[in-house]
Design an enzyme around this catalytic site. Structure first.
Site, PDB file in Angstrom:
ATOM      1  N   ASP A 246      48.844 -24.221 -57.943  1.00  0.00           N
ATOM      2  CA  ASP A 246      50.108 -24.651 -58.451  1.00  0.00           C
ATOM      3  C   ASP A 246      49.595 -26.104 -59.538  1.00  0.00           C
ATOM      4  OD1 ASP A 246      51.357 -22.487 -57.418  1.00  0.00           O
ATOM      5  OD2 ASP A 246      51.977 -23.943 -55.647  1.00  0.00           O
TER       6      ASP A 246
ATOM      7  N   ARG B 180      52.303 -26.290 -48.772  1.00  0.00           N
ATOM      8  CA  ARG B 180      53.226 -27.386 -49.005  1.00  0.00           C
ATOM      9  C   ARG B 180      54.424 -27.591 -48.157  1.00  0.00           C
ATOM     10  NH1 ARG B 180      53.656 -27.796 -55.363  1.00  0.00           N
ATOM     11  NH2 ARG B 180      55.019 -29.588 -54.759  1.00  0.00           N
TER      12      ARG B 180
ATOM     13  N   ARG C 193      45.321 -18.596 -57.257  1.00  0.00           N
ATOM     14  CA  ARG C 193      46.026 -19.442 -58.231  1.00  0.00           C
ATOM     15  C   ARG C 193      46.411 -20.823 -57.621  1.00  0.00           C
ATOM     16  NH1 ARG C 193      49.880 -14.897 -60.147  1.00  0.00           N
ATOM     17  NH2 ARG C 193      49.770 -14.488 -57.792  1.00  0.00           N
TER      18      ARG C 193
END
Length: 314
Positions: free
Chosen positions: A65, A210, A63
């Site tokens: 974001d 990130r 998945r």
């Protein structure tokens, strides 16, 4: 290996199909289907359902974001109707929005699962490091106007390689039951004005990459020393860590599988980095428990590691 593969239009594909998908995540809430916002999963399912004439549900290798891009997202679905390679690929692309595209489709055994058979995932984070803001690349890079020392960033990042508790780099809302992940490698290299963080692991926590990049930028600016990432790792506390880098610079570039599944290899994206010339699967995977487990060669510790990944991988 070739960039141009003929698509068969004579023989219908049946059963479980695997598909390679690329998308610009700027307009989506992420991969996963949500009721309140557009998602890549919903867009792809809508297009495939039109091709099949029936409802299609897809499952992805990982998945992504909101705002994150992908150049090699692997999905699988059980085809409710027989269609040729050409019909699935061309039909899907004809019905998809311009920011999503299907590259290829293949028949796979029923045992294949895009998520639970993946041996590793790989991301590239791209920073445009120059004084003026980006124009043509503005949706696909993060801009940093301060000079970055890519060598220092690379040195600092090596503390993360291996299996660790990445609590300092997980988002507050992360749903994984465990903060443990195994990073196969992380590299930081400068290519002209581009600083690229290239990272591969068994799976990643919510916002993990990130958050790592946010800390590495502090090192690159000279605000922190080479031991900064090691210090954050030891703290195991996200509240004591650094900022989260923007989503626009992050690209999901590869999902790796055992060769037994016969999935095609592709140049690693995004196309902004095509000059690097690397293809999917060129690097050797480490002999870590999860990789061996999913290849059908269990080793000591494999059961714990595999169940760990199933609980919260992305």
């Amino acid at each position: 290996m070739t960039l141009f593969r003929p698509l068969d239009e004579r023989h219908p594909l049946n059963g479980r199909l695997a598909m390679g998908v690329e998308y610009d995540g700027s307009a989506y809430c992420g991969w996963q289907r949500l009721k309140h916002a557009p998602s890549v999963q919903a867009e792809l399912e809508r297009a495939l359902s039109k091709v099949a004439g029936q409802s299609v549900t897809v499952h992805a290798s990982g998945r992504t974001d909101s705002g994150v891009h992908a150049t090699r997202q692997i999905v699988h679905f059980d085809a409710p109707a027989s269609r040729s390679q050409k019909a699935w690929v061309f039909g899907a692309n004809a019905n998809l929005a311009r920011d999503v595209a299907v590259h290829w489709v293949r028949e796979v055994p029923d045992e294949f699962h895009a998520r639970f058979k993946a041996l590793a995932r790989r991301y590239r984070y791209i920073i445009l490091n120059q004084m003026s803001r980006p124009v043509l690349e503005r949706h696909n890079v993060t801009w940093c106007r301060d000079p970055l020392d890519a060598d220092a960033m690379h040195r600092a990042a090596q503390a993360l390689v291996g299996e660790h508790d990445f609590s300092s780099f997980r988002a507050a809302g992360c749903q994984s039951k465990t903060p443990w992940r195994h990073l196969h490698f992380i590299e930081v290299r400068r290519h002209g004005p581009l600083v690229v963080v290239d990272v591969q692991g068994n799976a990643f926590l919510h916002h993990m990459i990130r958050n790592i990049v946010g800390a590495l930028v502090s090192v690159g600016r000279g605000e922190q020393g080479d031991g900064y990432l090691a210090e954050l790792l030891m703290l195991k506390d996200r509240t004591l860590s650094d900022v989260t880098a923007p989503a626009c610079g992050l690209h999901f570039v590869d999902s790796l599988y055992d060769e037994v599944w016969g999935l095609p290899r592709e140049p690693l994206g995004p196309n902004l980095l095509a000059f690097l010339g690397e293809w999917s699967g060129e690097r050797e995977l480490p002999a870590c428990p999860m990789v061996e487990f999913r290849r059908g060669r269990p080793v000591a510790g494999a059961t714990r590691d595999d169940s760990m990944v199933k609980e919260g991988e992305s």
